[in-house]
Design an enzyme around this catalytic site. Structure first.
Site, PDB file in Angstrom:
ATOM      1  N   GLY A  49      96.246  -2.133   2.870  1.00 16.21           N
ATOM      2  CA  GLY A  49      95.866  -2.701   1.586  1.00 16.21           C
ATOM      3  C   GLY A  49      94.551  -3.451   1.638  1.00 16.21           C
ATOM      4  CG  PHE A  50      94.184  -6.822   3.155  1.00 24.06           C
ATOM      5  CD1 PHE A  50      93.800  -7.662   2.120  1.00 24.06           C
ATOM      6  CD2 PHE A  50      95.509  -6.829   3.546  1.00 24.06           C
ATOM      7  CE1 PHE A  50      94.723  -8.498   1.513  1.00 24.06           C
ATOM      8  CE2 PHE A  50      96.427  -7.665   2.943  1.00 24.06           C
ATOM      9  CZ  PHE A  50      96.037  -8.498   1.918  1.00 24.06           C
ATOM     10  N   GLY A  51      92.003  -2.586   3.873  1.00 21.36           N
ATOM     11  CA  GLY A  51      90.926  -1.773   4.414  1.00 21.36           C
ATOM     12  C   GLY A  51      91.403  -0.785   5.464  1.00 21.36           C
ATOM     13  N   PRO A  52      90.482   0.083   5.958  1.00 20.37           N
ATOM     14  CG  PRO A  52      88.502   1.233   6.433  1.00 20.37           C
ATOM     15  CD  PRO A  52      89.064   0.167   5.539  1.00 20.37           C
ATOM     16  CB  VAL A  53      93.280   0.779  10.975  1.00 22.60           C
ATOM     17  CG1 VAL A  53      93.427   0.385  12.446  1.00 22.60           C
ATOM     18  CG2 VAL A  53      93.901  -0.286  10.079  1.00 22.60           C
ATOM     19  CE  LYS A  73      94.669  -5.050   9.619  1.00 24.09           C
ATOM     20  NZ  LYS A  73      95.687  -6.058   9.232  1.00 24.09           N
ATOM     21  N   GLY A 117      94.275   4.933  10.093  1.00 19.17           N
ATOM     22  CA  GLY A 117      95.162   4.345   9.096  1.00 19.17           C
ATOM     23  C   GLY A 117      94.395   3.697   7.968  1.00 19.17           C
ATOM     24  CD  GLN A 118      92.228   2.647   3.507  1.00 12.64           C
ATOM     25  OE1 GLN A 118      91.406   3.336   4.093  1.00 12.64           O
ATOM     26  NE2 GLN A 118      91.918   1.478   2.981  1.00 12.64           N
ATOM     27  CG  ASP A 171     103.542  -6.246   3.948  1.00 14.34           C
ATOM     28  OD1 ASP A 171     102.390  -5.829   4.160  1.00 14.34           O
ATOM     29  OD2 ASP A 171     104.346  -5.646   3.204  1.00 14.34           O
TER      30      ASP A 171
END
Length: 660
Positions: free
Chosen positions: A505-509, A523, A502-503, A620
């Site tokens: 807003g604060f970086g990839p997972v 994360k 996943g990706q 969110d």
């Protein structure tokens, strides 16, 4: 009131457990009419007459006693209803049950054994039995409903074959919610040396769930059934079957075959919600029987490449393959050399598979895997082999003859299958080259690790950055475990793109696995981002100590240099948006499952808003931030922009638009 009804009512008053109906030896037969509706009951089940919806049609069946929504588990006359309330159940002196509408026989049993003072009894298991009265062996039944299942498997009920008496214990679905007659599908075993549990449509194979390998059925590794039950599998000269028995005594559970794509569903009664919850299921997905042809394997995980050829094979018809017609399957890149006298053929170990169709197999439970290999190698028709039982260190031998059809590939688990290949095949040569490459790589990697270790020791003696000290202070206060960076990089294969899931807003997972085998989601916050630091602190401060089943669990974090990593429990089914915005996956979420997801999210929010030590507003909340575990239970994630309030605060202001 007739004799049988009087006996019935008296027996029920005297006993609260299973209820027996005894036949007067003088009378030719005794019966109960539909005027009473209720025929028999015990603490768990009821036997009686019922209707479906507004229909005047009547059926004799068994259902749960204390569950408010009538849940029928067995129907005697499922293919021929009674019109109105003229039904009459007879237990005659030969021990046979006869269901009549006026004088017309609607349904009856055929008992081959000699009956002596027959007794009709509804057991606590839901099994309706006829036995001889006073028999010293009370389980020596003249007849039992468990031998004639409908759409439901209950605890202790067998699915399989009675080879001695010629019975087949196979589930068939209702045609519809208001029609219990047998539908198109069926669920049971296909006979062979290595019996396949299967879903059939008429006489055609629709889905092979696979043989029992000593731990699970080959197509469903890690089945949810074994969380609540022990599975008993028996295969001998007299019978082949499996049953399940509960690990938790009070749980009510059943397996049901349906006419829908979610073909076999495991239901568990949720007493607090007063609903049947889907605890697991087997679906008719894109990987139906033989969809990828011989030597092709199917992968549900890769929707863009459903079918792929095993390594060392290529599509038989590249043109058909490119147009998503895979049924012709794959062929070897290099032909076999076997001629029944000499051979240079070898076997290649393919891992993580569901074994192929077992129709043409031979099993020897008494030889080792090495003996199995040599036996298979001597027979030019033998295309593959493996252990027949994979529990422990593995045992027994099963060999496949002819083309290998209906293979599946799993991302994890699955079985080993040793497939016959040409001795000069590039797969084998590639293996030899890889050994050389691996040896060289290990030497180089060891040198690099040594340099990194020296650098790390030196770096740890330097003064930490302000941001690292800032974040680590919050981590220490929260008692959250700190992971070493080397542990996380090893778990994620150095943040390999293959492990990226996943990706945000604060970086990839990334997906990873710790040394103990626990799967994690990592994360990786963007380097040098103040937003990343803020989110990290918010996540740690707000959810590190929250304990609620519908909130994703933060396992720990890693703060080292530029790296700010948050480590979560891994959710095998990903995020909710992958289901509801995908037409294929969306079909897997029935309305009852959608309701449970909505209810779970609401419970999580209620906890955040009212029951946690701080009032927390997520800010969110969206489908991509709702994660689903292996049982499709929802968990709210991503608290990076959440806001906390005092316990008595009911209003708050924000100066900017944020979140969803």
């Amino acid at each position: 009131m007739d004799i049988l009804s009087s006996t019935l009512m008296l027996a029920y008053i005297l006993s609260s457990s299973s209820l027996a109906i005894e036949i007067d030896s003088i009378a030719e037969s005794q019966y109960l009419t539909d005027n009473m509706t209720l025929v028999s009951q015990n603490e768990t089940f009821v036997l009686g007459f019922f209707s479906l919806g507004d229909s005047p049609k009547r059926y004799l069946g068994i259902w749960y006693k204390k569950i408010p929504v009538q849940t029928v588990v067995w129907v005697a006359n499922r293919d021929k209803a009674i019109n109105g309330t003229s039904g009459k159940l007879i237990l005659n002196s030969t021990g046979n049950l006869v269901l009549k509408e006026n004088e017309t026989i609607i349904w009856n049993t055929t008992i081959q054994k000699q009956a002596r003072n027959p007794v009709l009894e509804l057991l606590d298991s839901g099994n309706l039995v006829v036995r001889n009265g006073g028999d010293p062996n009370p389980e020596d039944y003249l007849w039992q409903s468990f031998d004639h299942p409908c759409d439901t498997q209950l605890q202790g009920m067998k699915i399989g074959r009675d080879l001695k008496n010629g019975l087949e214990w196979r589930l068939t679905p209702w045609k519809s919610l208001d029609d219990p007659s047998a539908g198109d599908f069926s669920y049971g075993f296909l006979l062979s040396d290595y019996p396949d549990l299967s879903v059939m449509k008429g006489t055609k194979k629709q889905l092979l769930i696979g043989p029992w390998n000593g731990i699970y059925f080959s197509s469903i590794p890690g089945t949810t059934l074994d969380l609540l039950h022990e599975i008993d599998y028996v295969a001998n000269e007299d019978e082949i079957f499996f049953t399940f028995r509960p690990n938790i005594e009070a749980v009510l559970t059943r397996l049901v075959i349906n006419q829908s794509s979610r073909i076999v569903v495991h239901y568990v009664w949720e007493d607090t919600l007063q609903i049947w919850k889907q605890f697991g299921f087997i679906s008719l997905d894109v990987c139906t029987y033989g969809v990828c042809g011989p030597y092709g394997y199917c992968s549900v995980a890769d929707t863009n490449n459903v079918c792929q050829c095993l390594e060392g094979f290529t599509p038989k018809s590249p043109q058909s393959w490119s147009s998503s017609n895979w049924t012709q399957g794959c062929v070897r890149n290099e032909p076999l050399s076997c001629n029944n006298v000499t051979t240079t053929d070898r076997f290649v170990n393919y891992t993580g598979l569901k074994v192929p169709d077992t129709q043409y197999t031979k099993v020897d439970k008494n030889i080792s895997l090495d003996e199995c290999k040599h036996l298979c190698l001597k027979n030019c028709s033998c295309m593959a082999y493996t252990n027949s039982n994979i529990s422990g260190n593995g045992s027994g031998c099963v060999m496949w003859f002819g083309d290998l059809i209906d293979l599946k590939k799993f991302q994890e688990n699955g079985q080993n299958l040793y497939i016959r290949m040409s001795g000069s095949n590039s797969v084998l040569q590639h293996g030899h080259k890889m050994q050389v490459i691996i040896a060289a790589t290990i030497a180089a990697t060891f040198g690099m690790l040594l340099l990194c270790l020296i650098y790390r020791v030196r770096s740890n003696t330097d003064e930490k950055s302000n941001s690292e000290e800032y974040v680590e202070g919050y981590v220490t206060d929260s008692d959250l475990p700190l992971f070493d960076l080397l542990t996380i990089t090893t778990a994620t294969d150095n943040f390999s793109l293959c492990n990226k899931i996943g990706q945000g807003g604060f970086g990839p997972v990334y997906r990873g696995k710790l040394p103990g085998g626990q799967e994690i989601a990592v994360k990786r916050l963007s380097h040098g981002s103040d937003q990343g630091i803020t989110e990290c602190i918010t996540e740690v401060r707000l959810i590190a100590k929250l304990q609620q089943r519908n909130l994703v669990k933060l396992l720990g974090c890693c703060i080292q240099g530029q790296e700010k990593l948050l480590v979560y429990e891994y959710m095998v089914n990903g995020s909710l948006d992958n289901f509801i915005f995908d037409r294929t996956k969306g079909e897997l979420l029935g309305w009852s499952q959608r309701f449970l997801i909505i209810y779970g999210v609401a419970r999580g929010l209620s906890y955040l808003h009212h029951d946690s030590r701080l009032r927390i507003i997520h800010r969110d909340l969206k489908a991509s931030n709702i994660l689903l575990d292996e049982n499709l239970n929802p968990k709210i994630s991503d608290f990076g922009i959440a806001k906390a309030f005092g316990g008595d605060q009911t209003h708050g202001n924000t100066r900017r638009v944020i979140g969803t």
